[in-house]
Write an enzyme that holds these catalytic residues in place. Structure first.
Site, PDB file in Angstrom:
ATOM      1  N   HIS A  15       0.810  -1.217   0.000  1.00  0.00           N
ATOM      2  CA  HIS A  15       0.000   0.000   0.000  1.00  0.00           C
ATOM      3  C   HIS A  15       0.850   1.276   0.000  1.00  0.00           C
ATOM      4  O   HIS A  15       0.496   2.262  -0.630  1.00  0.00           O
ATOM      5  CB  HIS A  15      -0.960  -0.002   1.202  1.00  0.00           C
ATOM      6  CG  HIS A  15      -0.251  -0.226   2.505  1.00  0.00           C
ATOM      7  ND1 HIS A  15       0.169  -1.483   2.912  1.00  0.00           N
ATOM      8  CD2 HIS A  15       0.134   0.631   3.477  1.00  0.00           C
ATOM      9  CE1 HIS A  15       0.771  -1.388   4.084  1.00  0.00           C
ATOM     10  NE2 HIS A  15       0.761  -0.110   4.449  1.00  0.00           N
ATOM     11  N   GLU A  45      10.593  -5.327   1.024  1.00  0.00           N
ATOM     12  CA  GLU A  45      10.282  -5.836  -0.304  1.00  0.00           C
ATOM     13  C   GLU A  45      11.502  -6.499  -0.926  1.00  0.00           C
ATOM     14  O   GLU A  45      11.405  -7.563  -1.537  1.00  0.00           O
ATOM     15  CB  GLU A  45       9.756  -4.694  -1.187  1.00  0.00           C
ATOM     16  CG  GLU A  45       8.395  -4.174  -0.764  1.00  0.00           C
ATOM     17  CD  GLU A  45       8.389  -3.357   0.523  1.00  0.00           C
ATOM     18  OE1 GLU A  45       7.313  -3.249   1.132  1.00  0.00           O
ATOM     19  OE2 GLU A  45       9.442  -2.824   0.935  1.00  0.00           O
ATOM     20  N   HIS A  70      27.715  -4.550 -11.382  1.00  0.00           N
ATOM     21  CA  HIS A  70      28.542  -5.433 -10.565  1.00  0.00           C
ATOM     22  C   HIS A  70      27.808  -6.642 -10.014  1.00  0.00           C
ATOM     23  O   HIS A  70      28.458  -7.647  -9.720  1.00  0.00           O
ATOM     24  CB  HIS A  70      29.155  -4.649  -9.404  1.00  0.00           C
ATOM     25  CG  HIS A  70      30.179  -3.656  -9.845  1.00  0.00           C
ATOM     26  ND1 HIS A  70      30.976  -2.981  -8.953  1.00  0.00           N
ATOM     27  CD2 HIS A  70      30.542  -3.212 -11.072  1.00  0.00           C
ATOM     28  CE1 HIS A  70      31.787  -2.165  -9.619  1.00  0.00           C
ATOM     29  NE2 HIS A  70      31.532  -2.281 -10.908  1.00  0.00           N
ATOM     30  N   ASN A  71      26.487  -6.557  -9.842  1.00  0.00           N
ATOM     31  CA  ASN A  71      25.761  -7.648  -9.183  1.00  0.00           C
ATOM     32  C   ASN A  71      24.761  -8.342 -10.088  1.00  0.00           C
ATOM     33  O   ASN A  71      24.119  -9.298  -9.651  1.00  0.00           O
ATOM     34  CB  ASN A  71      25.040  -7.131  -7.933  1.00  0.00           C
ATOM     35  CG  ASN A  71      26.003  -6.467  -6.971  1.00  0.00           C
ATOM     36  OD1 ASN A  71      25.879  -5.288  -6.682  1.00  0.00           O
ATOM     37  ND2 ASN A  71      26.993  -7.209  -6.498  1.00  0.00           N
ATOM     38  N   ARG A 111       8.238   6.033  -0.198  1.00  0.00           N
ATOM     39  CA  ARG A 111       8.296   7.154   0.739  1.00  0.00           C
ATOM     40  C   ARG A 111       9.690   7.775   0.762  1.00  0.00           C
ATOM     41  O   ARG A 111       9.958   8.679   1.558  1.00  0.00           O
ATOM     42  CB  ARG A 111       7.910   6.688   2.140  1.00  0.00           C
ATOM     43  CG  ARG A 111       6.452   6.256   2.222  1.00  0.00           C
ATOM     44  CD  ARG A 111       6.089   5.757   3.602  1.00  0.00           C
ATOM     45  NE  ARG A 111       4.666   5.417   3.664  1.00  0.00           N
ATOM     46  CZ  ARG A 111       4.147   4.562   4.533  1.00  0.00           C
ATOM     47  NH1 ARG A 111       4.936   3.958   5.416  1.00  0.00           N
ATOM     48  NH2 ARG A 111       2.858   4.316   4.529  1.00  0.00           N
ATOM     49  N   ARG A 147      32.041 -13.287  -8.608  1.00  0.00           N
ATOM     50  CA  ARG A 147      31.410 -12.934  -7.335  1.00  0.00           C
ATOM     51  C   ARG A 147      29.914 -13.239  -7.343  1.00  0.00           C
ATOM     52  O   ARG A 147      29.368 -13.731  -6.353  1.00  0.00           O
ATOM     53  CB  ARG A 147      31.674 -11.466  -7.018  1.00  0.00           C
ATOM     54  CG  ARG A 147      33.155 -11.219  -6.796  1.00  0.00           C
ATOM     55  CD  ARG A 147      33.517  -9.776  -6.808  1.00  0.00           C
ATOM     56  NE  ARG A 147      34.968  -9.626  -6.715  1.00  0.00           N
ATOM     57  CZ  ARG A 147      35.611  -8.552  -7.077  1.00  0.00           C
ATOM     58  NH1 ARG A 147      34.952  -7.507  -7.559  1.00  0.00           N
ATOM     59  NH2 ARG A 147      36.920  -8.484  -6.963  1.00  0.00           N
TER      60      ARG A 147
END
Length: 148
Positions: free
Chosen positions: A10, A72, A99-100, A110, A137
């Site tokens: 919400h 989340e 990188h990931n 918010r 990695r």
């Protein structure tokens, strides 16, 4: 263009609604998995649903949105194969991809306004994974799923 799964609680509903329109306007296919109002709702299953859609190949990547984006991100990361990254600025959005090889973007409704959110989504979408030493990695991170 990309297939993108998106979901929010919400607190992230208004930003999600804005981004659904923004993404469609830019030619993306959007799978809106809810929530569909500002009425209070628990987010874990919505975020896991977005993550499962990405994992199963029914979306190229996902977006999850809450008040801060923290919970989340945590919920999405519980799904095997997901690398969800909380990105409330352009630098973290770029690094999450470069990188990931992040495949789910988490944001705080918010925390960021609509203009910055659009830029974060665009940066995330347009940044390529560098591979190389980063692949090693990412492989190590993904192997952790087999340890537990």
């Amino acid at each position: 263009m990309a297939r993108i799964a998106i979901g929010s609680d919400h607190a992230g509903f208004e930003l999600k609604q804005h981004l659904v329109g923004f993404l469609r306007q830019h030619g993306h296919e959007v799978d809106d998995q809810g929530t569909h109002s500002t009425e209070s709702v628990d987010y874990p299953e919505i975020c896991a649903g977005v993550a499962r859609t990405v994992r199963d190949g029914d979306a190229d990547w996902g977006i999850v949105i809450g008040g801060s984006g923290q919970g989340e991100q945590l919920a999405a990361n519980k799904v095997r194969g997901i690398r969800a990254a909380l990105c409330n600025c352009l630098y973290t959005a770029r690094m999450a991809r470069e990188h990931n090889d992040a495949n789910v973007l988490s944001m705080g409704g918010r925390v960021v306004g609509t203009g910055l959110a659009e830029e974060i989504v665009t940066t995330f979408a347009e940044t390529e994974f560098e591979g190389g030493r980063h692949q090693r990695r990412v492989d190590q991170i993904m192997a952790l799923e087999d340890d537990f």
